[in-house]
Design a protein around this motif. Structure first.
Motif, PDB file in Angstrom:
ATOM      1  N   LEU A   1      11.957  -1.926 -10.037  1.00 10.48           N
ATOM      2  CA  LEU A   1      11.632  -0.626  -9.458  1.00 10.48           C
ATOM      3  C   LEU A   1      10.941   0.277 -10.487  1.00 10.48           C
ATOM      4  N   ALA A   2      11.364   0.170 -11.755  1.00 12.77           N
ATOM      5  CA  ALA A   2      10.768   0.984 -12.818  1.00 12.77           C
ATOM      6  C   ALA A   2       9.301   0.638 -13.036  1.00 12.77           C
ATOM      7  N   LEU A   3       8.896  -0.591 -12.724  1.00 12.21           N
ATOM      8  CA  LEU A   3       7.501  -0.986 -12.858  1.00 12.21           C
ATOM      9  C   LEU A   3       6.713  -0.733 -11.571  1.00 12.21           C
ATOM     10  N   LEU A   4       7.409  -0.830 -10.419  1.00 13.20           N
ATOM     11  CA  LEU A   4       6.729  -0.557  -9.154  1.00 13.20           C
ATOM     12  C   LEU A   4       6.299   0.902  -9.057  1.00 13.20           C
ATOM     13  N   ALA A   5       7.141   1.809  -9.577  1.00 12.09           N
ATOM     14  CA  ALA A   5       6.844   3.241  -9.479  1.00 12.09           C
ATOM     15  C   ALA A   5       5.519   3.603 -10.156  1.00 12.09           C
ATOM     16  N   PRO A   6       5.283   3.215 -11.418  1.00 10.53           N
ATOM     17  CA  PRO A   6       3.972   3.528 -12.009  1.00 10.53           C
ATOM     18  C   PRO A   6       2.836   2.724 -11.389  1.00 10.53           C
ATOM     19  N   ALA A   7       3.121   1.527 -10.871  1.00 12.28           N
ATOM     20  CA  ALA A   7       2.067   0.721 -10.253  1.00 12.28           C
ATOM     21  C   ALA A   7       1.488   1.425  -9.034  1.00 12.28           C
ATOM     22  N   VAL A   8       2.375   1.990  -8.189  1.00 15.41           N
ATOM     23  CA  VAL A   8       1.886   2.600  -6.956  1.00 15.41           C
ATOM     24  C   VAL A   8       1.116   3.895  -7.220  1.00 15.41           C
ATOM     25  N   LEU A   9       1.231   4.446  -8.434  1.00 20.24           N
ATOM     26  CA  LEU A   9       0.410   5.606  -8.780  1.00 20.24           C
ATOM     27  C   LEU A   9      -1.076   5.299  -8.648  1.00 20.24           C
ATOM     28  N   PHE A  10      -1.447   4.024  -8.833  1.00 17.10           N
ATOM     29  CA  PHE A  10      -2.863   3.637  -8.836  1.00 17.10           C
ATOM     30  C   PHE A  10      -3.303   2.983  -7.526  1.00 17.10           C
ATOM     31  N   LEU A  11      -2.403   2.906  -6.538  1.00 18.13           N
ATOM     32  CA  LEU A  11      -2.750   2.242  -5.285  1.00 18.13           C
ATOM     33  C   LEU A  11      -3.952   2.889  -4.618  1.00 18.13           C
ATOM     34  N   ALA A  12      -3.972   4.212  -4.546  1.00 17.99           N
ATOM     35  CA  ALA A  12      -5.020   4.932  -3.819  1.00 17.99           C
ATOM     36  C   ALA A  12      -6.052   5.557  -4.757  1.00 17.99           C
ATOM     37  N   SER A  13      -6.156   5.059  -5.978  1.00 14.92           N
ATOM     38  CA  SER A  13      -7.108   5.640  -6.937  1.00 14.92           C
ATOM     39  C   SER A  13      -8.547   5.483  -6.479  1.00 14.92           C
ATOM     40  N   SER A  14      -8.806   4.520  -5.598  1.00 12.66           N
ATOM     41  CA  SER A  14     -10.179   4.286  -5.145  1.00 12.66           C
ATOM     42  C   SER A  14     -10.724   5.459  -4.338  1.00 12.66           C
TER      43      SER A  14
END
Length: 439
Positions: free
Chosen positions: A337-350
């Motif tokens: 979960l600690a890695l998923l949280a920062p990962a989803v920060l970039f989901l909609a960066s496009s």
């Protein structure tokens, strides 16, 4: 057949009357709430997947299809419905759209089989198809130019909040009152807003509330665009096509995670449906925050440089793929979960990178059509395709196995961004040589 557009920006009244300004903000509040209802109706079903899978004995492919059919309908119908609304009347069209998606959501609540649910979800997508573009166009007409960025950002942020509310509230209600009440309450909320909207927003009132020119006469430049000329303006270069495509391929990952995270947390973390919905909703909210932050960072670093925007798109996609690859290789737990949280920060960066690239390369007079084209790409190749194909893979290797392979999907937009950057450099050099030759 010819399509007419205008590159004119009407002169606006320096100070709107107090009554008109107050009415504009009332309309904004209603439109914001309707967009909340839109995304609550769209996303609420995702939290109910664990229940429907057992109750109706559905495969993951079927679950993915009843989620993916909504953005598929939105992507296909956005452009034609927006053109119809512009001619028939935006205020009336919005009332009809909201009533339709609320009625279709009620249909989801009374569905007794997969096929009935699938049909109801199609009509949810039909109702929602043009709301975002038509609603934003109407709001832009109510506010002066110096508030347009604020209005656009505030209005579209309702999508993230609606997604969070839809998933979390749906899971909680389903745990206490049953899944049908989850969908029914979403429909009731939509109907209540439609009734208020119907009495408050009319074409005549909207027209009277628009800022008027007082000292300047607007100069209109009408452009006659044939379908071929419009297509050439929307796709002026290979790099712009790469921006459309790269954004959609990155949204493929976002659409997959938003739909399947509640089920993943339920199946492999052992979370009850209500808790899985709340945790997934929190990650969606983090994604919305990341969308805003990535846009701010991109503007600060890139300035007026399109090349730097390509660099930012590449960097965001690379970080997203690496973080997701590590997260889904870990066993379920707090570290994952600690890695998923920062990962989803970039989901909609496009959204922040590709939208700016497209806006800088297409004529201002057709920016509405350009962003509608981006929406079409994002919905069909991203939000619709992601959940469906992940469901197909999950039926073969399990949902955990499917999500472990998901980070590989980041290779596709990463490669497209690299190709787009290369095309952009080549196109900039050709443009520079051409300008020198004409001097």
């Amino acid at each position: 057949m010819s399509l007419y557009t205008s590159s004119a920006v009407p002169a606006e009244q320096a100070v709107a009357t107090r009554g008109a300004r107050a009415y504009a903000w009332v309309v904004f509040a209603l439109m914001f709430c309707l967009l909340l209802s839109d995304y609550m109706s769209r996303q609420a079903l995702n939290a109910l997947f664990p229940i429907l899978k057992i109750q109706w004995q559905l495969s993951d492919t079927q679950l993915g299809s009843i989620s993916g059919v909504v953005p598929l309908a939105v992507g296909v119908l956005t452009l034609p419905f927006s053109l119809i609304a512009d001619r028939w009347g935006r205020a009336k069209s919005i009332a009809l759209m909201a009533a339709l998606w609320s009625l279709a959501t009620l249909g989801c609540a009374i569905a007794n089989s997969y096929h009935e649910m699938f049909l109801a979800r199609i009509f949810v997508g039909v109702g929602e198809a043009a709301y975002g573009s038509v609603g934003l166009a109407m709001l832009m007409s109510l506010f002066p130019a110096n508030l347009r960025s604020t209005i656009a950002g505030g209005f579209t942020s309702a999508a993230a909040f609606g997604s969070v509310l839809g998933v979390s509230v749906s899971g909680i209600i389903a745990s206490h009152f049953g899944w049908r009440w989850s969908m029914a309450l979403m429909a009731i909320f939509g109907f209540a807003l439609v009734i208020i909207y119907f009495f408050v927003v009319t074409e005549k009132r909207v027209a009277c509330a628009r800022p008027d020119a007082v000292s300047a006469t607007p100069v209109h430049e009408r452009l006659k665009l044939t379908p071929r000329a419009l297509a050439a303006a929307l796709f002026p270069s290979r790099s712009v096509f790469c921006a459309y495509l790269g954004s959609a391929l990155q949204i493929f990952i976002q659409g997959t995670l938003f739909v399947w995270l509640p089920s993943y947390l339920n199946r492999y973390w052992g979370m009850p449906v209500s808790k899985a919905a709340v945790v997934a909703a929190g990650l969606v909210l983090v994604s919305g925050l990341g969308q805003f932050l990535c846009g701010v960072v991109t503007d600060r670093i890139s300035g007026d440089s399109s090349l730097k925007r390509w660099n930012m798109a590449i960097a965001y996609c690379l970080v997203l793929g690496i973080l997701l690859a590590i997260a889904f290789r870990l066993p379920p737990g707090n570290l994952q979960l600690a890695l998923l949280a920062p990962a989803v920060l970039f989901l909609a960066s496009s959204f922040g990178t590709c939208s700016a690239i497209i806006a800088g390369a297409t004529p201002p007079a057709i920016h509405g059509s350009a962003f509608a084209t981006l929406t079409l790409f994002n919905n069909i190749l991203g939000l619709a395709a992601g959940p469906f194909f992940t469901g197909v893979i999950a039926d073969a290797v399990g949902l955990q196995g499917a999500l472990r392979w998901l980070p590989l999907a980041a290779i596709l937009p990463f490669a497209v961004y690299l190709i787009g950057r290369r095309y952009h450099i080549a196109e900039a050099r050709r443009a520079e040589r051409s300008s020198r030759a004409t001097v």
